[in-house]
Design a protein around this motif. Structure first.
Motif, PDB file in Angstrom:
ATOM      1  N   TYR A 214       6.228 -45.355  18.250  1.00 39.39           N
ATOM      2  CA  TYR A 214       6.163 -44.189  17.297  1.00 39.39           C
ATOM      3  C   TYR A 214       7.601 -43.294  17.426  1.00 39.39           C
ATOM      4  CZ  TYR A 214       1.833 -46.437  16.841  1.00 39.39           C
ATOM      5  OH  TYR A 214       0.702 -47.211  16.473  1.00 39.39           O
ATOM      6  N   ALA A 215       8.450 -43.222  16.327  1.00 39.86           N
ATOM      7  CA  ALA A 215       9.590 -42.411  16.488  1.00 39.86           C
ATOM      8  C   ALA A 215       9.286 -41.014  16.104  1.00 39.86           C
ATOM      9  CB  ALA A 215      10.592 -42.967  15.439  1.00 39.86           C
ATOM     10  N   GLU A 216       8.300 -40.691  15.467  1.00 41.12           N
ATOM     11  CA  GLU A 216       7.992 -39.515  14.884  1.00 41.12           C
ATOM     12  C   GLU A 216       7.357 -38.764  16.281  1.00 41.12           C
ATOM     13  OE1 GLU A 216       5.752 -38.992  11.694  1.00 41.12           O
ATOM     14  OE2 GLU A 216       7.119 -39.839  10.260  1.00 41.12           O
ATOM     15  N   LYS A 217       6.667 -39.356  17.010  1.00 44.71           N
ATOM     16  CA  LYS A 217       6.074 -38.798  18.040  1.00 44.71           C
ATOM     17  C   LYS A 217       6.982 -38.658  19.307  1.00 44.71           C
ATOM     18  CE  LYS A 217       1.416 -40.549  17.964  1.00 44.71           C
ATOM     19  NZ  LYS A 217       0.258 -41.308  18.429  1.00 44.71           N
ATOM     20  N   ARG A 218       7.859 -39.383  19.479  1.00 43.78           N
ATOM     21  CA  ARG A 218       8.919 -38.952  20.411  1.00 43.78           C
ATOM     22  C   ARG A 218       9.902 -37.953  19.939  1.00 43.78           C
ATOM     23  NH1 ARG A 218       9.935 -45.019  19.553  1.00 43.78           N
ATOM     24  NH2 ARG A 218      12.058 -44.213  18.714  1.00 43.78           N
ATOM     25  N   LYS A 219      10.136 -38.043  18.839  1.00 38.36           N
ATOM     26  CA  LYS A 219      11.057 -36.712  18.397  1.00 38.36           C
ATOM     27  C   LYS A 219      10.357 -35.379  18.412  1.00 38.36           C
ATOM     28  CE  LYS A 219      13.705 -39.358  15.126  1.00 38.36           C
ATOM     29  NZ  LYS A 219      14.293 -39.508  13.669  1.00 38.36           N
ATOM     30  N   SER A 220       9.151 -35.392  18.299  1.00 44.02           N
ATOM     31  CA  SER A 220       8.440 -33.966  18.354  1.00 44.02           C
ATOM     32  C   SER A 220       7.961 -33.551  20.093  1.00 44.02           C
ATOM     33  CB  SER A 220       6.998 -34.345  17.590  1.00 44.02           C
ATOM     34  OG  SER A 220       6.315 -35.199  18.382  1.00 44.02           O
ATOM     35  N   PHE A 221       8.404 -34.421  20.795  1.00 42.11           N
ATOM     36  CA  PHE A 221       8.229 -34.192  22.211  1.00 42.11           C
ATOM     37  C   PHE A 221       8.857 -33.314  22.914  1.00 42.11           C
ATOM     38  CE2 PHE A 221       9.047 -35.096  26.902  1.00 42.11           C
ATOM     39  CZ  PHE A 221       7.835 -34.667  27.333  1.00 42.11           C
ATOM     40  N   LYS A 222       8.635 -32.092  23.399  1.00 32.74           N
ATOM     41  CA  LYS A 222       9.419 -31.086  23.773  1.00 32.74           C
ATOM     42  C   LYS A 222       9.604 -30.991  25.350  1.00 32.74           C
ATOM     43  CE  LYS A 222       7.970 -28.390  19.770  1.00 32.74           C
ATOM     44  NZ  LYS A 222       7.134 -27.185  19.184  1.00 32.74           N
ATOM     45  N   PHE A 223      10.599 -31.237  25.879  1.00 30.34           N
ATOM     46  CA  PHE A 223      10.761 -31.200  27.311  1.00 30.34           C
ATOM     47  C   PHE A 223      10.634 -29.838  27.987  1.00 30.34           C
ATOM     48  CE2 PHE A 223      13.019 -30.898  31.291  1.00 30.34           C
ATOM     49  CZ  PHE A 223      12.468 -31.723  32.091  1.00 30.34           C
ATOM     50  N   ARG A 224      10.163 -29.338  28.907  1.00 27.70           N
ATOM     51  CA  ARG A 224       9.947 -28.275  29.481  1.00 27.70           C
ATOM     52  C   ARG A 224      10.070 -28.584  30.984  1.00 27.70           C
ATOM     53  NH1 ARG A 224       5.211 -27.736  25.726  1.00 27.70           N
ATOM     54  NH2 ARG A 224       5.994 -26.676  23.903  1.00 27.70           N
ATOM     55  N   TRP A 225      10.447 -27.245  31.621  1.00 29.47           N
ATOM     56  CA  TRP A 225      10.697 -27.305  32.807  1.00 29.47           C
ATOM     57  C   TRP A 225       9.337 -27.276  33.468  1.00 29.47           C
ATOM     58  CZ3 TRP A 225       8.523 -23.522  36.110  1.00 29.47           C
ATOM     59  CH2 TRP A 225       8.194 -22.349  35.273  1.00 29.47           C
ATOM     60  N   THR A 226       8.400 -26.915  33.058  1.00 24.53           N
ATOM     61  CA  THR A 226       7.098 -26.675  33.671  1.00 24.53           C
ATOM     62  C   THR A 226       6.453 -28.296  34.050  1.00 24.53           C
ATOM     63  OG1 THR A 226       6.175 -26.559  31.591  1.00 24.53           O
ATOM     64  CG2 THR A 226       6.384 -24.622  33.142  1.00 24.53           C
ATOM     65  N   ILE A 227       7.132 -29.507  33.225  1.00 23.36           N
ATOM     66  CA  ILE A 227       6.513 -30.487  33.566  1.00 23.36           C
ATOM     67  C   ILE A 227       7.090 -31.082  34.633  1.00 23.36           C
ATOM     68  CG2 ILE A 227       6.868 -33.018  32.675  1.00 23.36           C
ATOM     69  CD1 ILE A 227       7.382 -32.101  29.705  1.00 23.36           C
ATOM     70  N   ILE A 228       8.280 -30.646  35.317  1.00 19.90           N
ATOM     71  CA  ILE A 228       8.814 -30.977  36.646  1.00 19.90           C
ATOM     72  C   ILE A 228       8.010 -30.351  37.624  1.00 19.90           C
ATOM     73  CG2 ILE A 228      10.768 -30.739  37.997  1.00 19.90           C
ATOM     74  CD1 ILE A 228      12.586 -31.354  35.666  1.00 19.90           C
ATOM     75  N   ALA A 229       7.729 -28.938  37.448  1.00 22.78           N
ATOM     76  CA  ALA A 229       6.867 -28.216  38.140  1.00 22.78           C
ATOM     77  C   ALA A 229       5.592 -28.603  38.430  1.00 22.78           C
ATOM     78  CB  ALA A 229       6.973 -26.662  37.606  1.00 22.78           C
ATOM     79  N   VAL A 230       4.871 -28.980  37.421  1.00 27.91           N
ATOM     80  CA  VAL A 230       3.758 -29.719  37.734  1.00 27.91           C
ATOM     81  C   VAL A 230       3.690 -30.763  38.578  1.00 27.91           C
ATOM     82  CG1 VAL A 230       1.592 -30.731  36.491  1.00 27.91           C
ATOM     83  CG2 VAL A 230       2.544 -28.834  35.362  1.00 27.91           C
ATOM     84  N   GLY A 231       4.457 -31.586  38.367  1.00 31.48           N
ATOM     85  CA  GLY A 231       4.591 -32.810  39.410  1.00 31.48           C
ATOM     86  C   GLY A 231       4.870 -32.407  40.925  1.00 31.48           C
ATOM     87  N   ILE A 232       5.629 -31.417  41.199  1.00 34.40           N
ATOM     88  CA  ILE A 232       5.977 -31.024  42.444  1.00 34.40           C
ATOM     89  C   ILE A 232       5.036 -30.092  42.999  1.00 34.40           C
ATOM     90  CG2 ILE A 232       7.607 -29.502  43.812  1.00 34.40           C
ATOM     91  CD1 ILE A 232       9.755 -30.295  41.713  1.00 34.40           C
ATOM     92  N   LEU A 233       4.381 -29.277  42.192  1.00 42.61           N
ATOM     93  CA  LEU A 233       3.143 -28.552  42.752  1.00 42.61           C
ATOM     94  C   LEU A 233       2.124 -29.432  43.099  1.00 42.61           C
ATOM     95  CD1 LEU A 233       3.659 -25.376  40.330  1.00 42.61           C
ATOM     96  CD2 LEU A 233       4.083 -25.411  42.844  1.00 42.61           C
ATOM     97  N   LEU A 234       1.780 -30.502  42.159  1.00 49.82           N
ATOM     98  CA  LEU A 234       0.401 -31.294  42.543  1.00 49.82           C
ATOM     99  C   LEU A 234       0.772 -32.035  43.974  1.00 49.82           C
ATOM    100  CD1 LEU A 234      -2.134 -32.370  41.647  1.00 49.82           C
ATOM    101  CD2 LEU A 234      -0.827 -34.200  40.149  1.00 49.82           C
ATOM    102  N   GLN A 235       1.917 -32.529  43.982  1.00 50.57           N
ATOM    103  CA  GLN A 235       2.029 -33.675  45.197  1.00 50.57           C
ATOM    104  C   GLN A 235       1.984 -32.539  46.376  1.00 50.57           C
ATOM    105  OE1 GLN A 235       1.986 -36.613  45.155  1.00 50.57           O
ATOM    106  NE2 GLN A 235       1.671 -36.582  42.750  1.00 50.57           N
ATOM    107  N   THR A 236       2.801 -31.359  46.294  1.00 47.56           N
ATOM    108  CA  THR A 236       2.590 -30.675  47.464  1.00 47.56           C
ATOM    109  C   THR A 236       0.928 -30.104  47.650  1.00 47.56           C
ATOM    110  OG1 THR A 236       4.662 -29.532  46.798  1.00 47.56           O
ATOM    111  CG2 THR A 236       3.353 -28.334  48.303  1.00 47.56           C
ATOM    112  N   ALA A 237       0.350 -29.791  46.733  1.00 50.55           N
ATOM    113  CA  ALA A 237      -1.113 -29.425  46.998  1.00 50.55           C
ATOM    114  C   ALA A 237      -1.762 -30.850  47.498  1.00 50.55           C
ATOM    115  CB  ALA A 237      -1.732 -29.075  45.853  1.00 50.55           C
TER     116      ALA A 237
END
Length: 299
Positions: A214-237
């Protein structure tokens, strides 16, 4: 030592929850979840490559990723399925509910772990532990009354059932972790590397049906720096949590409760950042949950 490692895990989980709330706002749940897992997975790629080409060095520094039989891969894949279902439900609920409602419900997870620890691992609670766990459950019920003032009727809100389901699955995964770490003697980095790998595969299958076409869903996606932060913090925990579980004296029921101290960061700091309602009233059941955690630690 394992209790201090549990407190470190709680610290990083609290920060992870703050970033997660920001990451899902206005975004589809599945691509955000995939992004967080990919960022966490990339942390372990150097360890995996290094373990292949310079195993002695990575054994020496404590980040060696061991080779596993296919049966053990199967056990890790089961964990991936459990946690994928839990995260999908939790992320969806977090998108539609205040953080100060979601986090306290998640704090009931130790109760499920508590029951499982008694039935499966024969861990023996004392009177203080009983009081502490029931105090946590009672405090969560108080949150339901506060939630009604924000237009959240617990009996009729499907996102409440979603977060309860996520909590139960998360607790089941916690009990399963003890089996993986202590019975199968997996080290944290090996478990985390393959867990991320299989969970990413599961999410790619889901996204290939629900998001990629679905192209509309892909275009509406907003990349945020917190997406990366969530992954790093979760794996550290998770790393500190699994290190704690390696101690044969570690009790999963207590570790699960110690991790709930993350609620202090999520409710107090999160309430201020996201301007959520009824922050002062939520401090009352928050105190009850913290007192329950204290009784467990004191015992």
């Amino acid at each position: 030592m394992w209790m201090y490692l549990g407190l470190l895990a709680a610290l990083f989980l609290g920060l992870h929850n703050l970033c997660k709330k920001h990451a899902v706002q206005g975004n589809e749940v599945f691509p955000v979840l995939l992004g967080t897992l990919l960022s966490g997975f990339l942390l372990f790629i150097p360890f995996f490559i290094g373990s292949k080409y310079n195993p002695e060095y990575f054994k020496e520094i404590g980040f060696y990723i061991t080779e596993l039989p296919w049966q053990t891969h199967g056990f890790i894949f089961i964990k991936s399925m459990i946690m994928a279902a839990s995260w999908i439900l939790a992320y969806a609920a977090l998108k539609h509910l205040p953080l100060t409602i979601v986090t306290p419900i998640r704090s009931a997870g130790p109760f499920f772990t508590f029951i499982g620890a008694i039935l499966i691992y024969n861990e023996q609670p004392n009177s203080f532990q009983w009081i502490g766990f029931f105090l946590i459950i009672f405090s969560v019920l108080l949150y339901s009354r506060i939630g009604k003032k924000e237009g959240i009727i617990f009996k009729k809100n499907k996102w409440i059932f979603a977060i309860i389901g996520a909590t139960f699955l998360g607790a089941s995964s916690g009990l399963y972790d003890k089996f993986l770490i202590q019975n199968l003697t997996l080290n944290p980095q090996t478990l985390q590397f393959w867990f991320c790998f299989y969970t990413i595969l599961i999410l790619l299958v889901i996204l290939s049906i629900t998001w990629f076409p679905y192209a509309e869903k892909r275009k509406s996606f907003k990349f945020r720096w917190t997406i990366i932060a969530v992954g790093i913090l979760l794996q550290t925990a998770d790393y500190f949590y699994f290190k704690a579980l390696q101690d044969p004296d570690a009790l999963i029921m207590l570790l699960s409760a110690i991790k709930r101290s993350q609620i202090l960061i999520a409710v107090v700091v999160g309430g201020l950042i996201f301007k959520e309602k009824n922050k002062r009233k939520k401090l009352v059941p928050l105190f009850g949950i913290m007192l329950g955690v204290f009784l467990i630690l004191y015992s």
